[in-house]
Design a protein around this motif. Structure first.
Motif, PDB file in Angstrom:
ATOM      1  N   GLY A  39       0.789  -1.225   0.000  1.00 23.64           N
ATOM      2  CA  GLY A  39       0.000   0.000   0.000  1.00 23.64           C
ATOM      3  C   GLY A  39       0.817   1.269   0.000  1.00 23.64           C
ATOM      4  O   GLY A  39       0.257   2.364  -0.114  1.00 23.64           O
ATOM      5  N   VAL A  40       2.140   1.135   0.123  1.00 19.05           N
ATOM      6  CA  VAL A  40       3.019   2.302   0.102  1.00 19.05           C
ATOM      7  C   VAL A  40       3.903   2.313  -1.140  1.00 19.05           C
ATOM      8  O   VAL A  40       4.020   3.337  -1.812  1.00 19.05           O
ATOM      9  CB  VAL A  40       3.892   2.357   1.379  1.00 19.05           C
ATOM     10  CG1 VAL A  40       4.887   3.512   1.314  1.00 19.05           C
ATOM     11  CG2 VAL A  40       3.011   2.486   2.616  1.00 19.05           C
ATOM     12  N   VAL A  41       4.535   1.185  -1.473  1.00 19.33           N
ATOM     13  CA  VAL A  41       5.459   1.156  -2.615  1.00 19.33           C
ATOM     14  C   VAL A  41       5.019   0.194  -3.708  1.00 19.33           C
ATOM     15  O   VAL A  41       5.735   0.011  -4.691  1.00 19.33           O
ATOM     16  CB  VAL A  41       6.901   0.807  -2.157  1.00 19.33           C
ATOM     17  CG1 VAL A  41       7.445   1.905  -1.268  1.00 19.33           C
ATOM     18  CG2 VAL A  41       6.946  -0.546  -1.456  1.00 19.33           C
ATOM     19  N   GLY A  42       3.860  -0.431  -3.555  1.00 16.35           N
ATOM     20  CA  GLY A  42       3.361  -1.366  -4.563  1.00 16.35           C
ATOM     21  C   GLY A  42       2.669  -0.672  -5.715  1.00 16.35           C
ATOM     22  O   GLY A  42       2.478   0.547  -5.718  1.00 16.35           O
ATOM     23  N   PRO A  43       2.235  -1.453  -6.727  1.00 20.50           N
ATOM     24  CA  PRO A  43       1.575  -0.876  -7.906  1.00 20.50           C
ATOM     25  C   PRO A  43       0.290  -0.124  -7.576  1.00 20.50           C
ATOM     26  O   PRO A  43      -0.080   0.804  -8.290  1.00 20.50           O
ATOM     27  CB  PRO A  43       1.285  -2.106  -8.781  1.00 20.50           C
ATOM     28  CG  PRO A  43       2.246  -3.153  -8.317  1.00 20.50           C
ATOM     29  CD  PRO A  43       2.452  -2.908  -6.852  1.00 20.50           C
ATOM     30  N   ASP A  44      -0.409  -0.538  -6.517  1.00 25.17           N
ATOM     31  CA  ASP A  44      -1.655   0.125  -6.131  1.00 25.17           C
ATOM     32  C   ASP A  44      -1.462   0.956  -4.863  1.00 25.17           C
ATOM     33  O   ASP A  44      -2.318   0.987  -3.977  1.00 25.17           O
ATOM     34  CB  ASP A  44      -2.761  -0.915  -5.912  1.00 25.17           C
ATOM     35  CG  ASP A  44      -3.061  -1.691  -7.178  1.00 25.17           C
ATOM     36  OD1 ASP A  44      -3.089  -1.067  -8.260  1.00 25.17           O
ATOM     37  OD2 ASP A  44      -3.246  -2.917  -7.092  1.00 25.17           O
ATOM     38  N   VAL A  81       6.142  -2.275   9.473  1.00 22.09           N
ATOM     39  CA  VAL A  81       4.960  -2.025   8.653  1.00 22.09           C
ATOM     40  C   VAL A  81       4.040  -1.049   9.385  1.00 22.09           C
ATOM     41  O   VAL A  81       3.814  -1.177  10.593  1.00 22.09           O
ATOM     42  CB  VAL A  81       4.215  -3.346   8.369  1.00 22.09           C
ATOM     43  CG1 VAL A  81       2.901  -3.091   7.638  1.00 22.09           C
ATOM     44  CG2 VAL A  81       5.100  -4.298   7.565  1.00 22.09           C
ATOM     45  N   ALA A  82       3.507  -0.082   8.646  1.00 19.61           N
ATOM     46  CA  ALA A  82       2.526   0.863   9.200  1.00 19.61           C
ATOM     47  C   ALA A  82       1.138   0.421   8.774  1.00 19.61           C
ATOM     48  O   ALA A  82       0.898   0.158   7.592  1.00 19.61           O
ATOM     49  CB  ALA A  82       2.807   2.280   8.701  1.00 19.61           C
ATOM     50  N   GLU A  83       0.234   0.317   9.724  1.00 16.17           N
ATOM     51  CA  GLU A  83      -1.122  -0.072   9.373  1.00 16.17           C
ATOM     52  C   GLU A  83      -2.136   0.645  10.261  1.00 16.17           C
ATOM     53  O   GLU A  83      -1.758   1.410  11.156  1.00 16.17           O
ATOM     54  CB  GLU A  83      -1.289  -1.591   9.451  1.00 16.17           C
ATOM     55  CG  GLU A  83      -0.969  -2.211  10.785  1.00 16.17           C
ATOM     56  CD  GLU A  83      -1.113  -3.735  10.738  1.00 16.17           C
ATOM     57  OE1 GLU A  83      -1.848  -4.271  11.575  1.00 16.17           O
ATOM     58  OE2 GLU A  83      -0.489  -4.370   9.873  1.00 16.17           O
ATOM     59  N   GLN A 108      -4.174   1.456   4.676  1.00 16.68           N
ATOM     60  CA  GLN A 108      -3.252   0.432   5.170  1.00 16.68           C
ATOM     61  C   GLN A 108      -3.938  -0.358   6.295  1.00 16.68           C
ATOM     62  O   GLN A 108      -3.495  -0.367   7.441  1.00 16.68           O
ATOM     63  CB  GLN A 108      -1.959   1.079   5.666  1.00 16.68           C
ATOM     64  CG  GLN A 108      -1.388   2.175   4.788  1.00 16.68           C
ATOM     65  CD  GLN A 108      -1.000   1.685   3.407  1.00 16.68           C
ATOM     66  OE1 GLN A 108      -0.478   0.578   3.249  1.00 16.68           O
ATOM     67  NE2 GLN A 108      -1.246   2.495   2.392  1.00 16.68           N
ATOM     68  N   HIS A 109      -5.032  -1.019   5.959  1.00 15.81           N
ATOM     69  CA  HIS A 109      -5.818  -1.699   6.970  1.00 15.81           C
ATOM     70  C   HIS A 109      -5.161  -3.007   7.392  1.00 15.81           C
ATOM     71  O   HIS A 109      -4.644  -3.762   6.556  1.00 15.81           O
ATOM     72  CB  HIS A 109      -7.226  -1.982   6.456  1.00 15.81           C
ATOM     73  CG  HIS A 109      -8.099  -0.764   6.434  1.00 15.81           C
ATOM     74  ND1 HIS A 109      -9.178  -0.636   5.587  1.00 15.81           N
ATOM     75  CD2 HIS A 109      -8.054   0.387   7.157  1.00 15.81           C
ATOM     76  CE1 HIS A 109      -9.758   0.542   5.785  1.00 15.81           C
ATOM     77  NE2 HIS A 109      -9.096   1.168   6.736  1.00 15.81           N
ATOM     78  N   SER A 110      -5.197  -3.271   8.672  1.00  9.66           N
ATOM     79  CA  SER A 110      -4.638  -4.519   9.205  1.00  9.66           C
ATOM     80  C   SER A 110      -5.262  -5.715   8.490  1.00  9.66           C
ATOM     81  O   SER A 110      -6.478  -5.788   8.313  1.00  9.66           O
ATOM     82  CB  SER A 110      -4.919  -4.620  10.706  1.00  9.66           C
ATOM     83  OG  SER A 110      -4.357  -3.530  11.396  1.00  9.66           O
ATOM     84  N   GLY A 111      -4.404  -6.646   8.076  1.00 13.39           N
ATOM     85  CA  GLY A 111      -4.874  -7.861   7.422  1.00 13.39           C
ATOM     86  C   GLY A 111      -5.131  -7.736   5.942  1.00 13.39           C
ATOM     87  O   GLY A 111      -5.410  -8.733   5.269  1.00 13.39           O
ATOM     88  N   SER A 112      -5.039  -6.527   5.392  1.00  8.82           N
ATOM     89  CA  SER A 112      -5.312  -6.334   3.964  1.00  8.82           C
ATOM     90  C   SER A 112      -4.040  -6.524   3.140  1.00  8.82           C
ATOM     91  O   SER A 112      -2.914  -6.566   3.667  1.00  8.82           O
ATOM     92  CB  SER A 112      -5.871  -4.933   3.714  1.00  8.82           C
ATOM     93  OG  SER A 112      -4.857  -3.954   3.900  1.00  8.82           O
ATOM     94  N   ARG A 132       2.755  -1.418  13.340  1.00  9.61           N
ATOM     95  CA  ARG A 132       2.393  -0.351  14.269  1.00  9.61           C
ATOM     96  C   ARG A 132       1.082   0.294  13.841  1.00  9.61           C
ATOM     97  O   ARG A 132       0.808   0.441  12.648  1.00  9.61           O
ATOM     98  CB  ARG A 132       3.509   0.692  14.365  1.00  9.61           C
ATOM     99  CG  ARG A 132       3.584   1.684  13.220  1.00  9.61           C
ATOM    100  CD  ARG A 132       4.683   2.732  13.471  1.00  9.61           C
ATOM    101  NE  ARG A 132       4.570   3.861  12.586  1.00  9.61           N
ATOM    102  CZ  ARG A 132       5.093   3.930  11.367  1.00  9.61           C
ATOM    103  NH1 ARG A 132       5.783   2.917  10.886  1.00  9.61           N
ATOM    104  NH2 ARG A 132       4.937   5.010  10.626  1.00  9.61           N
ATOM    105  N   LEU A 133       0.310   0.711  14.823  1.00 11.81           N
ATOM    106  CA  LEU A 133      -0.994   1.317  14.585  1.00 11.81           C
ATOM    107  C   LEU A 133      -0.990   2.816  14.836  1.00 11.81           C
ATOM    108  O   LEU A 133      -2.032   3.462  14.724  1.00 11.81           O
ATOM    109  CB  LEU A 133      -2.049   0.667  15.484  1.00 11.81           C
ATOM    110  CG  LEU A 133      -2.386  -0.799  15.198  1.00 11.81           C
ATOM    111  CD1 LEU A 133      -3.278  -1.344  16.305  1.00 11.81           C
ATOM    112  CD2 LEU A 133      -3.057  -0.944  13.846  1.00 11.81           C
TER     113      LEU A 133
END
Length: 233
Positions: A39-44, A81-83, A108-112, A132-133
Motif C-alpha cells: 500500500g506504500v510502494v506497490g503498484p496500487d 509495517v505501518a497499518e 493500510q488496513h490490518s490484514g489487507s 504499528r498502529l
C-alpha cells in the motif's frame, strides 16, 4: 561539525574496513526495512508518487538485494509495517499527515493486501514483521526496540521509505537508543526525488554512516549456499 562529516561513502579502503567491522554478520547487525509494503510502494500504492520514486530510483530493488543478502549471511531482518484498524481506533489524528492519510483511497488496513511486504522484497521464515498502529516512527512505541535489544543488536541498517518522515524517524530513534546506524543511501527514497540526497547529505550523514548497497553486499560476501524457503509476508 560539518554537514558532510560522518559520511563514508566512497572514501577509500579505510572507510570500507570500518564499515565491514560495523556490519559483520556475527557482530550484532540487524537490517530494518521501513514501510516496504504494497500500500506504500506497490503498484496500487496510496502514495503513487512515492511508489514511483522508490521504483524508478532503484531503492526498492536495492532493499530487496539487501534482504536477500541478509538471509544468505544469516543477518536478522526486521520489516516495519505501518497499518491502521478499519475503525481507526488508536490511530493518530494530531497532524495534517494523519488526517490526509485517513482520506486516501487506499488504506493500510490490518490484514489487507496493502500491509503485505511488496515485491521484490522477500520475507523469510526467520524474519520479524513488526506492525504499528500509531505514530511516525518504526521504533518509538513499537516492538522494534525491545527486539533489537534481545537480538544483541549493536548496528542497525535502515532502508525503505520515506526519506521525508519514517526513515529519519527510525535513524534518530535508533541513535538515541545507542545503536550505530548505517544507511545505504541508494536503498531509501522520498519525494520529490531530489529531496532524498539532500536529506542524506545535510541530515542523516550527521548521525549515521552513509554507504551504498554494493558496499554492504561486499562486506557480506559469502560462499553461496542453499538457504531456507521463503514465504510471502
Amino acid at each position: 561539525m560539518g554537514q558532510g562529516q560522518g559520511q563514508e561513502q566512497g572514501q577509500g579502503q579505510g572507510s570500507r574496513e570500518r564499515l565491514g567491522e560495523r556490519i559483520r554478520p556475527d557482530g550484532g547487525v540487524v537490517l530494518l526495512t521501513v514501510e516496504c509494503q504494497q500500500g506504500v510502494v506497490g503498484p496500487d500504492s496510496a502514495l503513487p508518487e512515492l511508489a514511483a520514486a522508490a521504483r524508478a530510483s532503484g531503492a526498492l530493488r536495492n532493499v530487496a538485494r539487501l534482504v536477500d543478502a541478509a538471509h544468505e549471511a544469516d543477518v536478522q531482518v526486521i520489516h516495519a509495517v505501518a497499518e491502521r484498524r478499519t475503525d481507526g481506533r488508536g490511530a493518530n489524528n494530531n497532524a495534517r499527515l494523519f488526517r490526509a492519510a485517513a482520506r486516501l483511497p487506499v488504506q493500510q488496513h490490518s490484514g489487507s493486501a496493502a500491509v503485505r511486504i511488496a515485491e521484490p522484497v522477500r520475507v523469510a521464515d526467520e524474519d520479524l514483521v513488526v506492525r504499528r498502529l500509531h505514530g511516525l516512527s518504526p521504533l518509538a512505541g513499537t516492538d522494534v526496540g525491545p527486539l533489537l535489544r534481545n537480538l544483541g543488536c549493536r548496528t542497525l541498517i535502515v532502508t525503505g521509505v520515506s526519506a521525508n518522515v519514517a526513515v529519519p524517524n527510525a535513524v534518530f530513534d535508533a541513535v538515541n537508543l545507542g545503536y550505530t546506524v548505517v544507511v545505504p543511501g541508494d536503498a531509501i527514497a522520498g519525494v520529490p526525488a531530489d529531496y532524498t540526497p539532500a536529506m542524506i547529505r545535510h541530515t542523516l550523514a550527521l548521525v549515521a554512516t552513509i554507504t551504498t548497497t554494493d558496499e554492504v553486499l561486499g562486506c557480506w560476501k559469502l560462499p553461496r549456499s542453499s538457504g531456507p524457503a521463503v514465504s510471502r509476508g
